[in-house]
Design a protein around this motif. Structure first.
Motif, PDB file in Angstrom:
ATOM      1  N   ALA A  62       0.829  -1.208   0.000  1.00  0.00           N
ATOM      2  CA  ALA A  62       0.000   0.000   0.000  1.00  0.00           C
ATOM      3  C   ALA A  62       0.866   1.263   0.000  1.00  0.00           C
ATOM      4  CB  ALA A  62      -0.930  -0.007   1.214  1.00  0.00           C
ATOM      5  N   THR A  63       1.978   1.232   0.732  1.00  0.00           N
ATOM      6  CA  THR A  63       2.884   2.390   0.770  1.00  0.00           C
ATOM      7  C   THR A  63       3.535   2.628  -0.588  1.00  0.00           C
ATOM      8  OG1 THR A  63       3.328   2.071   3.134  1.00  0.00           O
ATOM      9  CG2 THR A  63       4.934   3.348   1.886  1.00  0.00           C
ATOM     10  N   LEU A  64       3.923   1.550  -1.270  1.00  0.00           N
ATOM     11  CA  LEU A  64       4.486   1.685  -2.617  1.00  0.00           C
ATOM     12  C   LEU A  64       3.452   2.246  -3.590  1.00  0.00           C
ATOM     13  CD1 LEU A  64       6.539  -1.640  -2.822  1.00  0.00           C
ATOM     14  CD2 LEU A  64       7.465   0.683  -2.719  1.00  0.00           C
ATOM     15  N   LEU A  77       3.195  11.370  -2.680  1.00  0.00           N
ATOM     16  CA  LEU A  77       3.740  12.143  -1.573  1.00  0.00           C
ATOM     17  C   LEU A  77       4.439  11.167  -0.630  1.00  0.00           C
ATOM     18  CD1 LEU A  77       0.707  14.483  -0.717  1.00  0.00           C
ATOM     19  CD2 LEU A  77       2.859  15.191  -1.772  1.00  0.00           C
ATOM     20  N   PRO A  78       5.273  11.654   0.295  1.00  0.00           N
ATOM     21  CA  PRO A  78       5.895  10.743   1.274  1.00  0.00           C
ATOM     22  C   PRO A  78       4.873  10.272   2.295  1.00  0.00           C
ATOM     23  CG  PRO A  78       6.517  13.012   1.743  1.00  0.00           C
ATOM     24  CD  PRO A  78       5.780  13.037   0.425  1.00  0.00           C
ATOM     25  N   PHE A  79       3.957   9.446   1.834  1.00  0.00           N
ATOM     26  CA  PHE A  79       2.737   9.077   2.546  1.00  0.00           C
ATOM     27  C   PHE A  79       2.784   7.593   2.883  1.00  0.00           C
ATOM     28  CE2 PHE A  79      -2.098   8.814   2.439  1.00  0.00           C
ATOM     29  CZ  PHE A  79      -2.269   9.633   3.538  1.00  0.00           C
ATOM     30  N   VAL A  80       2.768   7.269   4.160  1.00  0.00           N
ATOM     31  CA  VAL A  80       2.889   5.881   4.608  1.00  0.00           C
ATOM     32  C   VAL A  80       1.507   5.289   4.871  1.00  0.00           C
ATOM     33  CG1 VAL A  80       3.766   4.384   6.438  1.00  0.00           C
ATOM     34  CG2 VAL A  80       5.156   6.287   5.619  1.00  0.00           C
ATOM     35  N   ASN A  81       1.291   4.072   4.426  1.00  0.00           N
ATOM     36  CA  ASN A  81       0.034   3.375   4.675  1.00  0.00           C
ATOM     37  C   ASN A  81       0.271   2.129   5.519  1.00  0.00           C
ATOM     38  OD1 ASN A  81      -1.178   5.206   2.834  1.00  0.00           O
ATOM     39  ND2 ASN A  81      -2.678   3.657   2.293  1.00  0.00           N
ATOM     40  N   GLY A  82      -0.704   1.799   6.331  1.00  0.00           N
ATOM     41  CA  GLY A  82      -0.633   0.586   7.139  1.00  0.00           C
ATOM     42  C   GLY A  82      -2.005   0.192   7.624  1.00  0.00           C
ATOM     43  N   VAL A 321      10.269   7.228   1.509  1.00  0.00           N
ATOM     44  CA  VAL A 321       9.144   6.468   2.055  1.00  0.00           C
ATOM     45  C   VAL A 321       8.885   5.223   1.208  1.00  0.00           C
ATOM     46  CG1 VAL A 321       6.683   6.555   2.628  1.00  0.00           C
ATOM     47  CG2 VAL A 321       8.144   8.517   3.102  1.00  0.00           C
ATOM     48  N   ALA A 322       9.091   5.320  -0.108  1.00  0.00           N
ATOM     49  CA  ALA A 322       8.964   4.138  -0.961  1.00  0.00           C
ATOM     50  C   ALA A 322       9.992   3.084  -0.563  1.00  0.00           C
ATOM     51  CB  ALA A 322       9.145   4.519  -2.426  1.00  0.00           C
TER      52      ALA A 322
END
Length: 451
Positions: A62-64, A77-82, A321-322
């Protein structure tokens, strides 16, 4: 015109260590939901561990999707998902109602449908951006930071409220040492080392924790070197109407929080999130949620603690972040590697979390400073939204008499505060005021193409 910092790449070593810092900041948040859900639906310790690895793997995917994106999917964006905490209580209720054998298949089936619904709604949901001027975004960013601080305080006490040593002096001492270490490192270091002060503080805090017996290598000894989260490990998905309705509500909550988080992150990295960015980000959220159950994962949403890390370090590259997303995928494929990060004790994470989450709140205050609080009833709007948004923190049982499905929304201070801020901004600054000059704070959103 040069490359925007969001699109810049760093040297390999800096890229890896900065990405690892993001993983360290979010690790506990990713594995906590499966740690709670697994035992609640009757899973063994081994099965719960498998579920944790699957959550790391799907969080990485999801982060990728968010950072790299493809076509119109991804915020870039430098956006992290979890794994979203919003779904924990509903999923436990769904699982216990379905029984041990069918618990996770029913949860996964409902999650897949909810993800597909979110994907369809994304182009329409993102048009709400025009209702998020700095007055609203500043309030929401502040709430995000304040709402996360209790998590840091819980970690600082040990993380397990039922443990005999919860809140013991050794836990609080480790949190205080880590906090002090991070602050000192930020003050004395320069350049790249200053940017990874959080990671260095976590390493230092963990080394200090060893003599106290707080760290444990049992997870490393018991973990397998390799392990792929085999598709539908717990059985084929099942689709029950009540479960689907509950998870669709969770999906809407996740979309609301992600919208607020993307707007917050856009302000921090100085690339304001316009309608197209929000649409791509919400689609990535939804697609990640729909695909996660295939690999035994749960609903995906934004991780606000990593926004604090971006704000504090000033490293705005989405490729960092990727890289963190790639590390998460590898951790999900290697249980023994994932267990290494689990060496960091929760009190140490708690100490670092105070700075991380406080940085988010500080960013919100900075945004509110540009929101013209002297204009009309803007100060009243902020006061009401913050007050209502803080109810789940100040009085966790305040909504105990409400239906469980409604509590999914009400127990999220970020969601309720956001809704109140939007509604009051409409009521005081838009509806019935056609001939009144609009606040200057709304201009930036119109300039960047909001509907």
């Amino acid at each position: 015109m040069g490359v925007h910092p969001v699109d810049q790449t760093l040297p390999p070593l800096k890229m890896f260590t900065s990405g690892l810092q993001h993983v360290a900041a979010m690790y506990a948040g990713v594995v906590a939901p499966p740690m709670i859900i697994g035992p609640a639906v009757g899973l063994s310790t081994g099965e719960t561990t498998f579920l944790m690895g699957a959550s790391l793997f799907t969080a990485g995917i999801a982060t990728l999707l968010q950072t790299l994106g493809f076509r119109r999917i991804g915020a870039r964006l430098p956006f992290v998902n979890g794994v979203s905490f919003a779904g924990v209580t509903p999923m436990i209720a769904i699982g216990t109602g379905a029984g041990p054998e069918d618990a996770l298949p029913v949860v996964f089936g409902a999650t897949m449908v909810a993800g597909l619904l979110g994907f369809v709604l994304a182009p329409y949901f993102c048009r709400l951006v025009r209702f998020f001027p700095p007055l609203v975004t500043g309030t929401v960013i502040t709430l995000i930071g304040i709402s996360l601080l209790p998590v840091a305080f819980d970690w600082a006490q040990g993380g397990d409220r039922h443990a005999a040593d919860y809140g013991a002096a050794k836990h609080l001492g480790l949190a205080a040492i880590t906090l002090l270490l991070v602050l000192v490192l930020r003050r004395v270091l320069r350049g790249f080392l200053q940017q990874i002060a959080i990671l260095l503080g976590l390493v230092g805090g963990t080394l200090v924790a060893v003599p106290f017996g707080v760290t444990s290598a049992d997870a490393i000894r018991q973990a397998d070197p390799l392990g792929f989260p085999s598709p539908f490990h717990f059985g084929a998905p099942q689709f029950q109407v009540a479960a689907i309705v509950s998870m669709c509500v969770v999906m809407l909550v996740c979309m609301t929080e992600s919208t607020a988080d993307m707007l917050a992150l856009g302000q921090i990295v100085e690339r304001p999130a316009d309608e197209r960015t929000l649409e791509g980000g919400l689609r990535a959220d939804a697609l990640g949620t729909a695909v996660s159950p295939l690999f035994n994962g749960f609903a995906c949403s934004a991780f606000a603690q990593n926004i604090g890390l971006v704000a504090m370090t000033g490293v705005r590259s989405r490729y960092v972040v990727a890289t963190g997303g790639g590390i998460l995928v590898l951790l999900g494929l290697s249980p023994v590697a994932a267990s290494v990060i689990s060496l960091v004790p929760l009190p140490v994470l708690g100490g670092a979390g105070v700075v991380l989450f406080g940085s988010v709140a500080a960013s919100g205050v900075r945004t509110l400073a540009s929101a013209d609080l002297e204009h009309g009833e803007n100060a009243l709007i902020v006061a009401a939204a913050l007050g209502i948004g803080l109810i789940p923190i100040a009085a966790p049982e305040f909504y105990h008499a409400f239906p469980a499905d409604l509590r999914v929304v009400l127990d999220s201070g970020i969601s309720t505060g956001c809704l109140v801020a939007v509604a009051l901004n409409l009521a005081f600054n838009h509806l019935g005021r056609r001939h009144r000059e609009q606040p200057e704070t709304a201009e930036p959103l119109r300039e960047r193409g909001a509907c």
